[in-house]
Design an enzyme around this catalytic site. Structure first.
Site, PDB file in Angstrom:
ATOM      1  N   HIS A  36      -4.845   2.188  -6.371  1.00 53.51           N
ATOM      2  CA  HIS A  36      -3.832   3.528  -6.126  1.00 53.51           C
ATOM      3  C   HIS A  36      -5.268   4.027  -5.169  1.00 53.51           C
ATOM      4  O   HIS A  36      -5.132   5.355  -5.144  1.00 53.51           O
ATOM      5  CB  HIS A  36      -2.958   4.370  -6.450  1.00 53.51           C
ATOM      6  CG  HIS A  36      -2.526   5.312  -5.561  1.00 53.51           C
ATOM      7  ND1 HIS A  36      -0.777   4.962  -5.642  1.00 53.51           N
ATOM      8  CD2 HIS A  36      -2.351   5.024  -4.361  1.00 53.51           C
ATOM      9  CE1 HIS A  36      -0.340   6.205  -4.788  1.00 53.51           C
ATOM     10  NE2 HIS A  36      -1.065   5.976  -4.008  1.00 53.51           N
ATOM     11  N   ARG A  80       4.083   1.970  -2.337  1.00 53.82           N
ATOM     12  CA  ARG A  80       4.351   2.644  -3.677  1.00 53.82           C
ATOM     13  C   ARG A  80       4.471   1.651  -4.307  1.00 53.82           C
ATOM     14  O   ARG A  80       5.367   1.025  -4.126  1.00 53.82           O
ATOM     15  CB  ARG A  80       5.660   4.251  -3.640  1.00 53.82           C
ATOM     16  CG  ARG A  80       5.664   5.586  -3.321  1.00 53.82           C
ATOM     17  CD  ARG A  80       4.156   5.947  -4.143  1.00 53.82           C
ATOM     18  NE  ARG A  80       4.146   7.470  -3.617  1.00 53.82           N
ATOM     19  CZ  ARG A  80       3.293   7.809  -3.310  1.00 53.82           C
ATOM     20  NH1 ARG A  80       2.315   6.982  -2.329  1.00 53.82           N
ATOM     21  NH2 ARG A  80       2.728   9.329  -2.764  1.00 53.82           N
ATOM     22  N   GLU A 103       3.212   2.761 -12.653  1.00 53.87           N
ATOM     23  CA  GLU A 103       0.797   3.480 -12.980  1.00 53.87           C
ATOM     24  C   GLU A 103       0.645   4.676 -13.221  1.00 53.87           C
ATOM     25  O   GLU A 103       1.925   5.625 -13.319  1.00 53.87           O
ATOM     26  CB  GLU A 103       0.381   2.752 -11.252  1.00 53.87           C
ATOM     27  CG  GLU A 103       1.093   4.187 -10.283  1.00 53.87           C
ATOM     28  CD  GLU A 103       0.549   4.278  -8.804  1.00 53.87           C
ATOM     29  OE1 GLU A 103       0.783   2.592  -8.479  1.00 53.87           O
ATOM     30  OE2 GLU A 103       0.162   4.835  -8.185  1.00 53.87           O
ATOM     31  N   ILE A 113       1.029  -1.210  -0.414  1.00 55.75           N
ATOM     32  CA  ILE A 113      -0.251  -0.217   0.164  1.00 55.75           C
ATOM     33  C   ILE A 113       1.068   1.430  -0.223  1.00 55.75           C
ATOM     34  O   ILE A 113       0.579   2.597   0.258  1.00 55.75           O
ATOM     35  CB  ILE A 113      -0.527   0.431   1.466  1.00 55.75           C
ATOM     36  CG1 ILE A 113      -0.145  -0.027   2.532  1.00 55.75           C
ATOM     37  CG2 ILE A 113      -2.360  -1.427   0.959  1.00 55.75           C
ATOM     38  CD1 ILE A 113      -0.690   0.027   3.381  1.00 55.75           C
TER      39      ILE A 113
HETATM   40  C1  GLV Z   1      -1.009   8.262  -1.203  1.00 52.14           C
HETATM   41  O1  GLV Z   1      -0.672   7.689  -1.760  1.00 52.14           O
HETATM   42  C2  GLV Z   1       0.293   9.744  -0.250  1.00 52.14           C
HETATM   43  O2  GLV Z   1       1.036   9.200  -0.481  1.00 52.14           O
HETATM   44  O3  GLV Z   1      -1.189   9.509   0.089  1.00 52.14           O
END
Ligand code: GLV
Length: 339
Positions: free
Chosen positions: A291, A244, A273, A242
């Site tokens: 994402h 990058r 992405e 979750i």
């Molecule tokens: C989303 O990926 C963020 O970094 O807030």
């Protein structure tokens, strides 16, 4: 004479579509150029628009020395995200431009998505839904879609920052052992609160049933997980990202999933992405989301408003003038001449 020149109103660019009421807030302080049709601006378009701007509200746009060179008046670039690998902070420092991000307001929402992906991967939920929708469910079978347990298993968190801690905190209700790896150990108090045990990366990968990645993307976290790491993991293990794209070597992950070297993966982020390696699309044992870690209305509103707070205060407006709440490189503000 243009209104903003006459009254010295600062000019900002909002590079992507955002909540209309947040735009209205910004308009109370600034001359605002928006991109509410949400067309991704090219670097050339950005350069033209930035010539006379004092501030910028962005969401993931790459801001580097070249962009900054086209923006002689620019002082603040506010990112509507906690991760700011889209900013070249050295270039910001050289140009005395302040960058800001949106920490904390998305911790719980993003941790929830991490758990959703981990559980969906462990229990083969996407695969089960595809099977059902395809009309293939015609009988009970003792071994149909058998997954791996979450309750009572070992959670391995790599990256024990604020979101990592929120992920770990949820493990209590699932009776899990929590192990973690981070650049540096968290305090003994946090370890106690989370009942979390520090392990080196190799030991964590060998022991965890479910690995969740929550570390920032930097040159040193590039491909933190690749073929060598998958080789250490349990054949039933899941891995969830979750954080990058680029923290996992996607080519190596596809190979590990295909070969059943690990059990399953849950992915919200991808290398390159919004394009993703098409190899993921044919694999049954991966759960894919586009994402959406922070994507609840309450959290996206909190992020947008925090981004606006940073821009307003950073450009010397509003009740917190001069004190943006979540600056990345506040030291540059000392270089600003006043007025
Ligand atoms: C989303 O990926 C963020 O970094 O807030």
């Amino acid at each position: 004479m243009h209104y903003s020149e006459e009254f010295n109103v600062k000019k900002i660019l909002v590079s992507r579509a955002v909540f209309p009421d947040v735009i209205e807030r910004l308009k109370r302080h600034f001359d605002v150029e928006t991109n509410q049709e949400d067309r991704r601006l090219t670097r050339e378009e950005l350069a033209v628009k930035l010539v006379d701007k004092d501030g910028m509200f962005v969401a993931g746009d790459r801001i580097d020395a070249e962009v900054l060179a086209a923006a002689p008046r620019l002082r603040v670039v506010a990112n509507m995200a906690v991760g700011y690998n889209n900013f070249d902070i050295d270039a910001f420092n050289r140009a005395s431009v302040l960058g800001t991000n949106t920490p904390d307001v998305l911790n719980e929402t993003t941790a929830d998505l991490g758990w959703a992906l981990m559980m969906a991967a462990a229990r083969r939920m996407s695969e089960g839904e595809r099977f059902l929708r395809a009309g293939k469910w015609d009988r009970w079978a003792y071994d149909m879609l058998m997954g791996s347990d979450v309750y009572g298993s070992t959670l391995g968190v790599i990256g024990m920052g604020r979101i990592g801690q929120a992920v770990a905190r949820r493990a209590k209700g699932f009776g899990m052992r929590v192990v973690y790896h981070n650049r540096s150990r968290v305090t003994a108090e946090i370890e106690r609160e989370l009942n979390a045990e520090y392990l080196d990366k190799e030991a964590l990968l060998k022991e965890a049933d479910h690995v969740v990645l929550v570390l920032p993307y930097t040159p040193s976290s590039h491909h933190t997980i690749g073929a060598a790491e998958f080789a250490l993991m349990k054949r039933t293990a899941t891995i969830t990202n979750i954080a990058r794209g680029g923290i996992i070597d996607d080519v190596a992950l596809i190979e590990a999933l295909r070969a059943h070297q690990i059990g399953a993966a849950g992915l919200d982020v991808f290398e390159g992405e919004p394009k993703l390696n098409p190899g993921f699309l044919d694999l049954p044992n991966v759960v894919l989301t586009p994402h959406i870690g922070s994507a609840t209305e309450a959290t996206r509103r909190a992020m947008a408003n925090l981004t606006a707070d940073n821009l307003i205060a950073g450009l010397g407006e509003g009740p917190q003038a001069g004190h943006p709440p979540t600056p990345i490189n506040p030291e540059v503000m000392a270089h600003w001449s006043h007025g």
